[in-house]
Design a protein around this motif. Structure first.
Motif, PDB file in Angstrom:
ATOM      1  N   LYS A 272       0.862  -1.258  -0.052  1.00 32.82           N
ATOM      2  CA  LYS A 272       0.050  -0.054  -0.161  1.00 32.82           C
ATOM      3  C   LYS A 272       0.807   1.397  -0.086  1.00 32.82           C
ATOM      4  O   LYS A 272       0.577   2.115  -0.891  1.00 32.82           O
ATOM      5  CB  LYS A 272      -0.953   0.067   1.241  1.00 32.82           C
ATOM      6  N   LYS A 273       1.794   1.184   0.895  1.00 32.69           N
ATOM      7  CA  LYS A 273       2.731   2.395   0.974  1.00 32.69           C
ATOM      8  C   LYS A 273       3.498   2.651  -0.246  1.00 32.69           C
ATOM      9  O   LYS A 273       3.596   3.852  -0.735  1.00 32.69           O
ATOM     10  CB  LYS A 273       3.738   2.250   2.177  1.00 32.69           C
ATOM     11  N   ALA A 274       3.973   1.530  -0.705  1.00 30.62           N
ATOM     12  CA  ALA A 274       4.744   1.697  -2.025  1.00 30.62           C
ATOM     13  C   ALA A 274       3.834   2.244  -3.154  1.00 30.62           C
ATOM     14  O   ALA A 274       4.324   3.211  -3.903  1.00 30.62           O
ATOM     15  CB  ALA A 274       5.507   0.313  -2.535  1.00 30.62           C
ATOM     16  N   LYS A 275       2.668   1.626  -3.298  1.00 34.99           N
ATOM     17  CA  LYS A 275       1.779   2.507  -4.340  1.00 34.99           C
ATOM     18  C   LYS A 275       1.492   3.903  -4.119  1.00 34.99           C
ATOM     19  O   LYS A 275       1.476   4.559  -4.958  1.00 34.99           O
ATOM     20  CB  LYS A 275       0.543   1.503  -4.260  1.00 34.99           C
ATOM     21  N   GLU A 276       1.127   4.119  -2.778  1.00 33.04           N
ATOM     22  CA  GLU A 276       1.018   5.669  -2.491  1.00 33.04           C
ATOM     23  C   GLU A 276       2.248   6.471  -2.829  1.00 33.04           C
ATOM     24  O   GLU A 276       1.998   7.660  -3.368  1.00 33.04           O
ATOM     25  CB  GLU A 276       0.941   5.630  -0.818  1.00 33.04           C
ATOM     26  N   ILE A 277       3.353   5.757  -2.579  1.00 31.69           N
ATOM     27  CA  ILE A 277       4.463   6.810  -3.028  1.00 31.69           C
ATOM     28  C   ILE A 277       4.534   7.109  -4.366  1.00 31.69           C
ATOM     29  O   ILE A 277       4.887   8.097  -4.958  1.00 31.69           O
ATOM     30  CB  ILE A 277       6.007   6.083  -2.660  1.00 31.69           C
TER      31      ILE A 277
END
Ligand code: S0N
Length: 273
Positions: A166-171
């Motif tokens: 999720k965080k990698a996609k957000e970035i």
């Protein structure tokens, strides 16, 4: 800390500590240490130099000055089919592709020392490094979708390993910037220290590793990469262990028997449980 220059380059500096550390510095502060193809070619040469130098046990990658580690690909020489050497080559390519693989496979720890911005392809460079020590002024982020590019290679997969999907996609999807404290919180960096202490701390971490078994460090690195890099990662780990086997009496018996044109006698070697 006193560094000694050990090679001449145009876009980067290559320096040695004298006690086992090589420091590679992208030296283009006027463009926030963005890399052009020539920069990447020099980086690759410097990493190879550090690899071949048996007195070097740890490598620091950093950018000149306090404002940026690296701001990614130099957008001024970005062409229709990649980056163009000299800014005017007809056909471009992504020189950085091979550099990513080289850093991953280099059998010595590579530590990113981040001051200021690690952005775009510069962010990917620190993600690929084995460790990251950040100054408290560091800022991290991807810009790909903002400038019409992206890195679905290690820049996505290794990032996901570090911070979760999720965080990698957000970035990648929002192209936000994150400060050093946020980066530490999400597992993107190993430590955050005051700007004035970042080099001292990075060198101290390197020296801690220099006191350890170099071959064990090599195996640690290749083991971590084995799954992520698939067959290529397993190949690296397998060949590393083969290096160890070559040094054993058991392997020597096989080679010696062949050279003496006799059957090998492995009977004295244990069949380990
Ligand atoms: C880094 C930022 C946030 C700094 O902002 P700040 O401090 O306000 O400074 P600026 O005034 O913006 O910049 C100062 C001067 O530096 C120039 N400059 C900055 N970055 C670059 C750059 N990447 N290329 C060329 N020049 C740059 C500015 O133009 C300014 O110059 P002057 O003073 O003359 O106006 C901010 O600068 C920023 O956001 N920079 C752009 C970041 C960015 O989008 N980078 C490119 C992202 N893409 C890649 O890196 C792709 C590369 C890659 O790794 C890759 C991976 C897989 C497959 C392909 C590739 C590939 O190579 O494409």
């Amino acid at each position: 800390m006193t560094w000694t220059s050990a090679a001449d380059y145009e876009d980067i500096r290559y320096e040695l500590s004298g006690d086992g550390i090589a420091k590679i510095t992208i030296d283009r502060p006027e463009v926030r240490n963005a890399f052009r193809p020539e920069t990447v070619i020099e980086l690759s040469d410097a990493f190879e130099r550090a690899r071949e130098d048996t007195s070097v046990g740890a490598i620091i990658l950093t950018g000149e000055g306090d404002k940026a580690f690296c701001s990614g690909g130099d957008q001024r020489v970005r062409g229709e089919s990649g980056y163009r050497v000299g800014g005017n080559a007809v056909v471009g390519r992504f020189h950085v592709t091979d550099l990513h693989v080289q850093i991953r496979r280099l059998p010595k720890p590579v530590v990113a020392m981040v001051r200021g911005f690690a952005i775009g392809g510069g962010h990917v460079l620190h993600v690929i490094c084995d460790l990251t020590i950040a100054a408290d002024n560091a800022r991290f982020g991807q810009t790909g979708p903002r400038v019409g590019s992206w890195d679905g290679g290690f820049g996505a997969s290794v990032l996901r390993d570090l911070v979760g999907t999720k965080k990698a996609k957000e970035i990648w999807l929002l192209c936000r910037q994150y400060d050093a404290a946020e980066a530490l919180e999400m597992g993107l960096v190993n430590a955050v220290v005051p700007l004035a202490e970042v080099e001292e701390t990075t060198v101290r971490w390197c020296r801690e590793m220099l006191a350890l078994s170099p071959f064990a460090l090599r195996l640690v690195k290749s083991s971590f990469n084995a799954q992520e890099d698939g067959y290529a990662g397993i190949q690296q780990l397998a060949h590393d262990t083969n290096l160890l086997l070559y040094g054993s009496d058991e392997a020597r018996e096989g080679r010696t028997a062949f050279l003496e044109k006799r059957q090998p006698d492995f009977s004295r070697f244990p069949r380990r449980p």
